[in-house]
Design a protein around this motif. Structure first.
Motif, PDB file in Angstrom:
ATOM      1  N   GLY A   4       0.816  -1.213   0.000  1.00  0.00           N
ATOM      2  CA  GLY A   4       0.000   0.000   0.000  1.00  0.00           C
ATOM      3  C   GLY A   4       0.845   1.256   0.000  1.00  0.00           C
ATOM      4  O   GLY A   4       0.584   2.198  -0.755  1.00  0.00           O
TER       5      GLY A   4
ATOM      6  N   HIS B  84       0.967   3.852  -3.187  1.00  0.00           N
ATOM      7  CA  HIS B  84       0.447   5.211  -2.975  1.00  0.00           C
ATOM      8  C   HIS B  84       1.557   6.208  -2.646  1.00  0.00           C
ATOM      9  O   HIS B  84       1.282   7.277  -2.097  1.00  0.00           O
ATOM     10  CB  HIS B  84      -0.590   5.195  -1.848  1.00  0.00           C
ATOM     11  CG  HIS B  84      -1.809   4.408  -2.172  1.00  0.00           C
ATOM     12  ND1 HIS B  84      -2.793   4.877  -3.002  1.00  0.00           N
ATOM     13  CD2 HIS B  84      -2.198   3.169  -1.789  1.00  0.00           C
ATOM     14  CE1 HIS B  84      -3.747   3.966  -3.112  1.00  0.00           C
ATOM     15  NE2 HIS B  84      -3.401   2.912  -2.389  1.00  0.00           N
TER      16      HIS B  84
ATOM     17  N   TYR C 202       0.620   6.716   5.112  1.00  0.00           N
ATOM     18  CA  TYR C 202      -0.168   5.722   4.370  1.00  0.00           C
ATOM     19  C   TYR C 202      -1.288   5.187   5.259  1.00  0.00           C
ATOM     20  O   TYR C 202      -2.447   5.134   4.853  1.00  0.00           O
ATOM     21  CB  TYR C 202       0.704   4.567   3.858  1.00  0.00           C
ATOM     22  CG  TYR C 202      -0.149   3.398   3.433  1.00  0.00           C
ATOM     23  CD1 TYR C 202      -0.869   3.445   2.244  1.00  0.00           C
ATOM     24  CD2 TYR C 202      -0.306   2.285   4.266  1.00  0.00           C
ATOM     25  CE1 TYR C 202      -1.712   2.397   1.889  1.00  0.00           C
ATOM     26  CE2 TYR C 202      -1.134   1.245   3.908  1.00  0.00           C
ATOM     27  CZ  TYR C 202      -1.832   1.307   2.719  1.00  0.00           C
ATOM     28  OH  TYR C 202      -2.677   0.272   2.371  1.00  0.00           O
TER      29      TYR C 202
ATOM     30  N   TYR D 249      -5.191   5.626   4.428  1.00  0.00           N
ATOM     31  CA  TYR D 249      -5.810   4.478   3.776  1.00  0.00           C
ATOM     32  C   TYR D 249      -6.212   3.329   4.709  1.00  0.00           C
ATOM     33  O   TYR D 249      -6.767   2.341   4.249  1.00  0.00           O
ATOM     34  CB  TYR D 249      -4.885   3.925   2.694  1.00  0.00           C
ATOM     35  CG  TYR D 249      -4.602   4.924   1.611  1.00  0.00           C
ATOM     36  CD1 TYR D 249      -5.535   5.183   0.615  1.00  0.00           C
ATOM     37  CD2 TYR D 249      -3.397   5.632   1.578  1.00  0.00           C
ATOM     38  CE1 TYR D 249      -5.284   6.104  -0.385  1.00  0.00           C
ATOM     39  CE2 TYR D 249      -3.133   6.559   0.575  1.00  0.00           C
ATOM     40  CZ  TYR D 249      -4.089   6.788  -0.393  1.00  0.00           C
ATOM     41  OH  TYR D 249      -3.833   7.711  -1.381  1.00  0.00           O
ATOM     42  N   ASN D 250      -5.922   3.421   6.000  1.00  0.00           N
ATOM     43  CA  ASN D 250      -6.250   2.326   6.908  1.00  0.00           C
ATOM     44  C   ASN D 250      -7.222   2.841   7.967  1.00  0.00           C
ATOM     45  O   ASN D 250      -6.812   3.316   9.022  1.00  0.00           O
ATOM     46  CB  ASN D 250      -4.989   1.759   7.568  1.00  0.00           C
ATOM     47  CG  ASN D 250      -5.261   0.475   8.312  1.00  0.00           C
ATOM     48  OD1 ASN D 250      -6.406   0.102   8.518  1.00  0.00           O
ATOM     49  ND2 ASN D 250      -4.201  -0.196   8.720  1.00  0.00           N
ATOM     50  N   GLU D 251      -8.484   2.726   7.693  1.00  0.00           N
ATOM     51  CA  GLU D 251      -9.509   3.264   8.584  1.00  0.00           C
ATOM     52  C   GLU D 251      -9.766   2.398   9.808  1.00  0.00           C
ATOM     53  O   GLU D 251     -10.406   2.845  10.758  1.00  0.00           O
ATOM     54  CB  GLU D 251     -10.811   3.479   7.804  1.00  0.00           C
ATOM     55  CG  GLU D 251     -10.675   4.531   6.724  1.00  0.00           C
ATOM     56  CD  GLU D 251     -11.947   4.726   5.928  1.00  0.00           C
ATOM     57  OE1 GLU D 251     -13.003   4.182   6.316  1.00  0.00           O
ATOM     58  OE2 GLU D 251     -11.879   5.422   4.913  1.00  0.00           O
TER      59      GLU D 251
END
Length: 124
Positions: free
Chosen positions: A46, A50, A83, A87-89
């Motif tokens: 990831g 990104h 990151y 992107y990691n909720e």
């Protein structure tokens, strides 16, 4: 593999990517043996996928620094943390920030942790 260990291995892998011409699979193979941990692999792939967006977000928060001038460990920890923030909720922001500071203590020094904390605090 616990999440802390996955983050440590991810930092090592991303550091390899930043310092070589390796691709993601080669860097992963250099750091860990199979079977891969899914969280670790998500962090590495990831962040690598990104990287442009992550670096742009970091650059927007830096004062009197460019991303290229950052020490490599701080840059690597910031990339991983940003990151995750973007992107990691499933992981709370406070946990991500605390983990980043702990990674700095493991791989950097006191100044690393303070610097990374200062940059990441601008993401709240």
């Amino acid at each position: 593999m616990k999440r802390r260990e996955a983050r440590e291995k991810a930092i090592q892998t991303l550091f390899q990517l930043d310092n070589s011409e390796m691709n993601v699979d080669e860097a992963i193979g250099y750091i860990v043996e199979t079977p891969l941990d899914s969280f670790y692999e998500q962090l590495v792939r990831g962040t690598a996928e990104h990287l442009t967006e992550v670096d742009s977000e970091i650059t927007n928060k830096l004062e009197n620094w460019t991303i290229d001038r950052l020490p490599k460990i701080e840059r690597t920890v910031l990339r991983l943390a940003v990151y995750e923030l973007l992107y990691n909720e499933e992981v709370p922001n406070r946990v991500i920030m605390n983990e980043a500071i702990e990674l700095c203590k493991t791989f950097g020094d006191e100044k690393s942790g303070r610097f990374v904390n200062g940059v990441l605090s601008k993401f709240q």
